[in-house]
Design an enzyme around this catalytic site. Structure first.
Site, PDB file in Angstrom:
ATOM      1  N   THR A  16       1.116  -1.086   0.070  1.00 42.81           N
ATOM      2  CA  THR A  16       0.049  -0.413  -0.176  1.00 42.81           C
ATOM      3  C   THR A  16       0.940   1.375  -0.108  1.00 42.81           C
ATOM      4  O   THR A  16       0.005   1.711  -0.996  1.00 42.81           O
ATOM      5  CB  THR A  16      -0.947  -0.440   1.317  1.00 42.81           C
ATOM      6  OG1 THR A  16      -2.006  -1.098   0.959  1.00 42.81           O
ATOM      7  CG2 THR A  16      -1.484   1.146   1.506  1.00 42.81           C
ATOM      8  N   TYR A  27      -8.272   0.325  -3.505  1.00 38.36           N
ATOM      9  CA  TYR A  27      -7.543   1.317  -3.886  1.00 38.36           C
ATOM     10  C   TYR A  27      -6.431  -0.255  -4.625  1.00 38.36           C
ATOM     11  O   TYR A  27      -6.841  -1.517  -4.448  1.00 38.36           O
ATOM     12  CB  TYR A  27      -6.061   1.745  -3.429  1.00 38.36           C
ATOM     13  CG  TYR A  27      -6.318   0.798  -2.034  1.00 38.36           C
ATOM     14  CD1 TYR A  27      -6.470   0.662  -0.864  1.00 38.36           C
ATOM     15  CD2 TYR A  27      -4.442   0.413  -1.918  1.00 38.36           C
ATOM     16  CE1 TYR A  27      -6.248   0.049  -0.106  1.00 38.36           C
ATOM     17  CE2 TYR A  27      -4.277  -0.221  -0.870  1.00 38.36           C
ATOM     18  CZ  TYR A  27      -5.169  -0.509  -0.602  1.00 38.36           C
ATOM     19  OH  TYR A  27      -4.524  -1.640   0.714  1.00 38.36           O
ATOM     20  N   THR A  93       1.440  -3.704   4.571  1.00 41.76           N
ATOM     21  CA  THR A  93       1.441  -4.632   6.202  1.00 41.76           C
ATOM     22  C   THR A  93       0.722  -6.234   6.445  1.00 41.76           C
ATOM     23  O   THR A  93       1.159  -6.329   7.477  1.00 41.76           O
ATOM     24  CB  THR A  93       1.166  -3.487   6.721  1.00 41.76           C
ATOM     25  OG1 THR A  93      -0.618  -3.385   5.926  1.00 41.76           O
ATOM     26  CG2 THR A  93       1.633  -1.881   6.608  1.00 41.76           C
ATOM     27  N   ASP A  94       0.504  -6.417   5.254  1.00 44.18           N
ATOM     28  CA  ASP A  94      -0.494  -7.849   5.612  1.00 44.18           C
ATOM     29  C   ASP A  94       0.414  -8.438   6.027  1.00 44.18           C
ATOM     30  O   ASP A  94       0.454  -9.442   7.056  1.00 44.18           O
ATOM     31  CB  ASP A  94      -1.204  -8.241   4.407  1.00 44.18           C
ATOM     32  CG  ASP A  94      -2.345  -7.478   3.886  1.00 44.18           C
ATOM     33  OD1 ASP A  94      -2.767  -6.738   4.834  1.00 44.18           O
ATOM     34  OD2 ASP A  94      -3.171  -7.586   2.990  1.00 44.18           O
ATOM     35  N   LYS A 166       0.236  -7.281  13.302  1.00 42.73           N
ATOM     36  CA  LYS A 166      -0.558  -6.655  12.656  1.00 42.73           C
ATOM     37  C   LYS A 166      -1.800  -6.344  13.507  1.00 42.73           C
ATOM     38  O   LYS A 166      -2.316  -7.726  13.163  1.00 42.73           O
ATOM     39  CB  LYS A 166      -0.486  -6.649  11.028  1.00 42.73           C
ATOM     40  CG  LYS A 166      -1.808  -6.129  10.013  1.00 42.73           C
ATOM     41  CD  LYS A 166      -1.645  -5.764   8.797  1.00 42.73           C
ATOM     42  CE  LYS A 166      -2.763  -4.660   8.575  1.00 42.73           C
ATOM     43  NZ  LYS A 166      -2.231  -4.429   7.116  1.00 42.73           N
ATOM     44  N   GLU A 287      -1.667 -28.266  29.497  1.00 44.22           N
ATOM     45  CA  GLU A 287      -2.710 -28.962  29.372  1.00 44.22           C
ATOM     46  C   GLU A 287      -2.933 -29.945  28.774  1.00 44.22           C
ATOM     47  O   GLU A 287      -3.095 -31.117  28.244  1.00 44.22           O
ATOM     48  CB  GLU A 287      -4.267 -28.648  29.055  1.00 44.22           C
ATOM     49  CG  GLU A 287      -4.929 -27.746  30.054  1.00 44.22           C
ATOM     50  CD  GLU A 287      -6.108 -27.054  29.496  1.00 44.22           C
ATOM     51  OE1 GLU A 287      -6.964 -27.197  28.946  1.00 44.22           O
ATOM     52  OE2 GLU A 287      -5.886 -25.758  29.193  1.00 44.22           O
TER      53      GLU A 287
HETATM   54  N1  GLU Z   1      -3.083  -5.897   0.495  1.00 40.20           N
HETATM   55  C1  GLU Z   1      -1.964  -5.014   0.736  1.00 40.20           C
HETATM   56  C2  GLU Z   1      -0.498  -5.421   0.826  1.00 40.20           C
HETATM   57  O1  GLU Z   1      -0.273  -5.689   2.294  1.00 40.20           O
HETATM   58  C3  GLU Z   1      -2.685  -3.816   1.363  1.00 40.20           C
HETATM   59  C4  GLU Z   1      -2.043  -3.723   2.820  1.00 40.20           C
HETATM   60  C5  GLU Z   1      -0.709  -2.554   3.249  1.00 40.20           C
HETATM   61  O2  GLU Z   1       0.551  -2.089   2.392  1.00 40.20           O
HETATM   62  O3  GLU Z   1      -0.675  -1.986   4.135  1.00 40.20           O
HETATM   63  O4  GLU Z   1       0.373  -5.112   0.171  1.00 40.20           O
END
Ligand code: GLU
Length: 330
Positions: A16, A27, A93-94, A166, A287
């Protein structure tokens, strides 16, 4: 007047941070190149001399093992160059926490390696990418960032690769380090480091520099009330060398699924119990009698990071005791 700025290599993968928003609010990730991201932040010239290399053009949901190996090789090559002071990786970020942890164990270097992304696309109102990138380069160019392992910079925070997760779908403060806390903070390039991490990484990683052509297949099975053993059996049938259970609570799973795990372990498949709670430790023999069943526990690693370590561990051994040792060191 000033001497030459430190030389930083930017490895761009998409995400992103390189995304472009459309009129309806959706987007596309990975539209802009690394060079375009750099051009959008002219203030970077005050911090470093930066050269960009495009390693991939993806949303990070498409990151995979072969791309990890390629990224690690490109990063190691840059880090081995005496002229390069540090590496910055732009990334979605994923799956950033997985890539960060993988590189944390795959790269042999004491130089800073910083992953950076953004929650808002580059063309959104108030994008977070430019400041995140500025802060990431500041950290990568900072001598005090050496020997802290791979770091993630976002939202004015510096996270250790092992700790970061995340935790929110959209908010800028999505990254948290729930177990052991932040590596530090960075405000418009001004850096405040906290203590170092006690877990081994980079120079102390027995997997680094990583020299394998491929990584073994490891699957994750998500637990819930009523989990059957079918997906565990299917993973074994499909040839998985390892299975990570994203367990409920402290790495628990139904009795039926546990029987499946014990049989898988007996058949030589490495089975790791982790937790889907997002925090805390999964300990041995609480457990579940891990000793008797031949199971491994992930300690604090979340399921997706436990998978990364298990893949690396399986390049060395399939002995559960040896694999358990890795989860105590890294
Ligand atoms: N799904 C995208 C990725 O991980 C968007 C998440 C992001 O980059 O914030 O590239």
């Amino acid at each position: 007047m000033s001497s030459a700025k430190p030389s930083i290599r930017l490895l761009a993968t998409g995400g992103t941070i390189a995304g472009a928003q459309n009129a309806s609010g959706g987007y596309a990730a990975a539209v802009m190149s690394g060079d375009e991201l750099l051009a959008a932040v002219p203030q970077l010239a005050n911090l470093a001399q930066i050269t960009a290399e495009q390693v991939a053009h993806i949303g990070s949901q498409d990151m995979d093992e072969s791309l990890w190996l390629k990224l690690a090789a490109r990063a190691q090559m840059a880090l081995d160059d005496p002229a390069v002071a540090g590496v910055v990786v732009t990334h979605g970020t994923d799956t950033m926490e997985e890539t960060a942890y993988f590189l944390n164990l795959a790269l042999r270097t004491d130089k800073p390696v910083v992953l950076v992304g953004a929650m808002r696309p580059a063309t959104a109102i108030s994008p977070d990418g430019p400041m995140n990138l500025f802060n990431a380069v500041a950290v990568a160019a900072e001598p005090a960032a050496k020997n802290r392992g791979v770091l993630v910079v976002a939202n004015d925070e510096i996270h250790f690769a092992r700790e970061v997760a995340k935790t929110n779908t959209t908010q800028l403060g999505t990254f948290k380090s729930p177990n052991r806390g932040l590596a530090g903070r960075v405000n418009r390039g001004r850096i405040h480091f906290f203590g170092p991490t006690v877990r081994a990484h980079t120079m102390a990683s027995e997997f680094a520099p990583l020299a394998v052509a491929e990584l073994p297949r490891v699957e994750i099975v998500h637990a819930f009330a009523g989990l059957r053993r079918d997906l565990i059996d299917a993973a074994v049938r499909l040839g998985a060398r390892g299975i990570v259970i994203a367990g409920v609570g402290a790495g628990n799973l139904s009795s039926a699924a546990l029987r499946g795990c014990a049989e898988a372990a007996h058949a030589g498949v490495a089975v790791v119990r982790s937790s889907l709670t997002g925090g805390g430790v999964v300990e041995r023999n609480i457990e579940i009698n891990d000793d008797e069943l031949g199971l491994i526990v992930a300690e604090e690693l979340n399921p997706q990071k436990a998978r990364v370590l298990l893949m690396l561990g399986l390049t060395r051994t399939s002995d559960p005791a040896q694999l358990q040792r890795f989860f105590q060191i890294y």
